[in-house]
Design an enzyme around this catalytic site. Structure first.
Site, PDB file in Angstrom:
ATOM      1  N   HIS A 580       2.797   9.634  -1.663  1.00 43.36           N
ATOM      2  CA  HIS A 580       3.824   9.003  -0.832  1.00 43.36           C
ATOM      3  C   HIS A 580       4.948   8.446  -1.718  1.00 43.36           C
ATOM      4  O   HIS A 580       6.129   8.714  -1.485  1.00 43.36           O
ATOM      5  CB  HIS A 580       3.160   7.886  -0.012  1.00 43.36           C
ATOM      6  N   GLU A 581       4.570   7.700  -2.731  1.00 46.45           N
ATOM      7  CA  GLU A 581       5.598   7.087  -3.588  1.00 46.45           C
ATOM      8  C   GLU A 581       6.390   8.152  -4.346  1.00 46.45           C
ATOM      9  O   GLU A 581       7.603   8.052  -4.489  1.00 46.45           O
ATOM     10  CB  GLU A 581       4.978   6.080  -4.564  1.00 46.45           C
ATOM     11  N   HIS A 584       8.979   9.712  -2.233  1.00 46.14           N
ATOM     12  CA  HIS A 584      10.172   8.883  -2.030  1.00 46.14           C
ATOM     13  C   HIS A 584      11.298   9.272  -2.994  1.00 46.14           C
ATOM     14  O   HIS A 584      12.467   9.101  -2.678  1.00 46.14           O
ATOM     15  CB  HIS A 584       9.843   7.400  -2.217  1.00 46.14           C
ATOM     16  N   GLU A 641      10.364   7.083   5.164  1.00 40.98           N
ATOM     17  CA  GLU A 641       8.931   6.803   5.105  1.00 40.98           C
ATOM     18  C   GLU A 641       8.126   7.954   5.711  1.00 40.98           C
ATOM     19  O   GLU A 641       7.045   8.292   5.214  1.00 40.98           O
ATOM     20  CB  GLU A 641       8.612   5.497   5.834  1.00 40.98           C
ATOM     21  N   ASP A 645       5.286  10.022   3.925  1.00 41.12           N
ATOM     22  CA  ASP A 645       3.915  10.142   4.429  1.00 41.12           C
ATOM     23  C   ASP A 645       3.483  11.611   4.491  1.00 41.12           C
ATOM     24  O   ASP A 645       2.386  11.968   4.054  1.00 41.12           O
ATOM     25  CB  ASP A 645       3.809   9.541   5.843  1.00 41.12           C
TER      26      ASP A 645
HETATM   27 ZN   LIG Z   1       7.181   4.235   1.507  1.00 36.83          ZN
END
Ligand SMILES: [Zn+2]
Length: 746
Positions: A580-581, A584, A641, A645
């Site tokens: 997830h990070e 980003h 986000e 995800d």
């Molecule tokens: Zn996030």
């Protein structure tokens, strides 16, 4: 209380809270958040829910709110159930089958299948606005921190030998000293109130605003240091819209009945707080209305949450004389003198339109209204460190009205939260000494490397991205910095005096210390060792300006990470968090920054167009979700986000496959009748296990860049053929989007 040090960046759960949400002293570093928008895993407020009883942040009691707010009990919320504990298992087993709902099929609603029985039997503890895996872990961390703070409080140490222990112990002791806190009420703030009262003209008004900024009080606008988005090696001054007391500008501008009612409640709250400071009720009521009017003008000039997501629009670096032209009615050199900033250099004015309007408000508003406004913002920042009457009223509005929380947390938890916000790295240093084994760091690093490899593979094989863009993307991925556990270099608090005197003064000095530290960075090279979260934090973030992913010690524990579980469980947990990070760095915001963290377009127009087409599909998907009647997820606000995800699950799954390739016997192994792939998806659904009050849900739909938990599971899974295969789900099932609608980005 000082805001949590440095808000998160794009974390697992939530970027910094929107302005106005913080009612505590916010060290300027909190601005950084604003500025940089770190992308977190989870909204900061989650953090706030347990360690930080951070105030605001919950929106509205809307028309759909099912139950009327519970009556304000006459019993002291502070003194009830100091020992009551929410139900938290100390060592939860991975993938507890008792949480699943066997009456729901995976293909119908996976979130309920995975968590349904837990949802049925669990009640949200009255001190929480939502409750789930994150909170359980935070509660466990709280117990650890409690143990540390109590030991520090009761240990007589030579401060030269253990400065952290002294500061943590004294800070905690001052917060637990209810007798003194009650006896002094707002006495410790008397000098601050006098300063506000003595303002005679607009020049003094500006100087007082500057002073309040220096002690972490939000007023009129926000000012901080931050990386230059287009020269990420340098820190520059940043001026940002601000000055609100409600969670977001929309709370002032919406015209529906629920929003109007909430504004009435806000005015009542402000009046009550002013009354507590000694204003006669009638005067306070009049002031509260004027404060709402003033803040409404600032709100009308403020950008929306969605507009704030555009890093190019927030980049308006200018020489001082241009900034001065924007605000002809206040003198910036007075402001800088008051905050001891000798050489401000160029300033990035994030929202020039806001400053233009703020100048008008500055000039047009009568001085008496300004004084009331500043008193309100001061007391709003300080309330949680003051006597019970302030604490209760602060809770009643920010937690009860805005979030639906029924009961205040026990005092020790609130004091630990304040400690973590004020001197988080001192507390964190003690925390990791006891609770972060080196093996955890090594294992996490190994997982990060596997995930990096998976993302590199994906980039190389993407069918929609052209070669030149792929080369840049791979460069960016290779340059991505990783921080795990705790900072290599701890903050030195030796110049910050902490004692057993008034609690609120400790909090204020800590905010001032942090603000000074931040302002001192202006004009200097960036310090790459800085952290945006404290070590015990149960969260993670990506910082686009640093091109770095950061995983505090707090999240490297069950249910995210088990030292002894099978790979499938860990890849579905912490693996997906890591993915997830990383994603980003390549979401709709992160992709605008390059390998060095500079805001620079490295995409060919063709690849950029294809990316946008795909990301629009995810906006559309999430816009369709309707968590409460008539209230939809905001697909634009949650876009980054949701992309993270989806990417996180996809990458973690690919990394798990690689791990299974290396251990083929594992691939065939079923545990509790579940294949590794099934356990992977269940593990992911488990970390999002949660229940939420309607009020909290509404607040978050308005302000939180993260989607509600249920859609963070069902949303990405419905796009993944890997998921469909793992559970052998027929096409056309509710959990499976048709092939033409599936979103595929990273
Ligand atoms: Zn996030």
């Amino acid at each position: 209380m000082p805001l949590q040090r440095k808000q998160q960046k794009s974390g697992l759960t939530g970027i910094r809270q929107p302005q106005g949400i913080n009612s505590s002293f916010q060290a300027m570093n909190s601005l950084i958040l604003i500025l940089v928008a770190l992308f977190c895993l989870f909204s900061i407020r989650v953090q706030g829910e347990s360690p930080k009883p951070k105030p605001f942040g919950s929106p509205t009691v809307g028309p759909n709110s099912q139950k009327p707010p519970p009556p304000i009990s006459s019993a002291s919320p502070q003194s009830v159930d100091e020992t009551a504990k929410p139900p938290v298992e100390k060592n939860p087993p991975p993938l507890d089958p008792n949480n699943r709902d066997p009456s729901v099929k995976p293909q119908d609603d996976f979130f309920i299948y995975a968590n349904g029985s837990w949802i049925k039997r669990t009640q949200i503890p009255p001190e929480y606005s939502r409750w789930g895996s994150f909170n359980e872990l935070i509660e466990n961390n709280n117990d650890a921190l409690h143990d540390i703070t109590e030991k520090a409080e009761n240990t007589q140490v030579d401060p030269r030998l253990a400065p952290e222990t002294q500061k943590v112990g004294d800070y905690y002791a001052s917060g637990m000293d209810e007798k003194t806190i009650e006896a002094m009420r707002i006495g410790p703030l008397e000098d601050e109130f006098k300063k506000i009262e003595s303002i005679k003209d607009r020049s003094e008004l500006l100087k007082e605003i500057a002073h309040l900024h220096s002690i972490g009080v939000d007023a009129l606008f926000e000012f901080a240091s931050g990386q230059d988005a287009k020269d990420s090696t340098h820190e520059i001054a940043q001026a940002v819209q601000g000055g609100l007391g409600l969670p977001d500008r929309d709370y002032y501008t919406k015209t529906d009945a629920a929003s109007k009612k909430l504004r009435d409640q806000y005015v009542e709250h402000v009046a009550k707080m002013l009354t507590l400071t000694g204003e006669p009720a009638e005067t306070a009521a009049d002031h509260a209305k004027k404060i709402l009017a003033l803040e409404t003008k600032l709100a009308e000039a403020s950008r929306t949450q969605v507009q704030l997501r555009d890093p190019q629009k927030n980049y308006n670096k200018m020489p001082l004389r241009h900034l001065q032209d924007l605000t002809p009615d206040w003198n910036w050199s007075d402001y800088f003198k008051s905050i001891d900033l000798l050489e401000p250099g160029d300033v990035n004015v994030h929202q020039p339109g806001f400053f233009k309007a703020a100048d008008q408000v500055f000039e047009d508003t009568p001085l008496d209204d300004w004084k009331a406004y500043l008193r309100w913002h001061l007391i709003n920042a300080a309330a949680q460190e003051l006597s019970k009457d302030f604490v209760d009223e602060d809770f009643n509005f920010k937690d009860r009205t805005l979030r639906g929380t029924e009961k205040i947390k026990p005092r020790w938890k609130r004091v630990i939260a304040s400690t973590e916000e004020a001197i988080g790295e001192a507390l964190g240093k003690l925390y990791v000494a006891f609770h972060f084994p080196p093996e955890a760091k090594a294992r996490a690093l190994e997982l990060v490397n596997n995930l990096k490899e998976a993302l590199a593979d994906r980039i190389k094989t993407l069918d929609w991205m052209d070669e030149p863009t792929k080369r840049e993307a791979l460069k960016k991925l290779a340059a991505m910095r990783v921080k795990i556990g705790y900072p290599d270099k701890w903050l030195d608090y030796s110049l910050l005096p902490i004692d057993r005197g008034p609690f609120v003064l400790n909090a204020m000095r800590a905010a001032k210390f942090e603000t000074t530290r931040e302002l001192n960075k202006i004009g200097k090279p960036v310090d790459p060792t800085d952290w945006g979260m404290t070590p015990p934090t149960v969260n993670a973030y990506y910082n686009p300006n640093m091109n770095e992913i950061v995983f505090p010690a707090g999240i490297l524990q069950p249910p995210f990470f088990y030292a002894n579980a099978d790979d499938a469980v860990n890849y579905g947990g912490i693996g997906a968090v890591i993915g997830h990070e990383m994603t980003h760095g390549f979401d709709d915001q992160g992709r605008q920054f390059d390998a060095a963290g500079n805001l620079r377009d490295w995409w060919t127009p063709q690849s950029a167009a294809k990316f946008k087409e795909r990301s629009q599909a995810i906006v559309k998907q999430f816009n369709e979700y309707e968590p409460l009647p008539g209230l939809h997820v905001n697909g634009e606000l949650t876009q980054g986000e949701n992309i993270a995800d989806l990417g996180g699950v996809k990458l973690a799954y690919a990394a798990l496959q690689k791990a299974l390739d290396k251990n083929p016997q594992e691939r065939e192994k079923k545990i509790d009748g579940l294949t590794p792939e099934q356990r992977f998806f269940l593990s992911f659904a488990t970390i999002w296990k949660s229940k939420q009050r309607d009020e909290d849900l509404k607040l978050r739909l308005n302000t939180d860049p993260h989607s509600p938990a249920r859609y963070r599971v069902d949303g990405p899974f419905s796009n993944l053929p890997e998921f469909q295969r793992a559970f052998n789900i027929p096409d056309g099932s509710p959990m499976i989007r048709s092939a033409d609608k599936r979103v595929k980005i990273w």
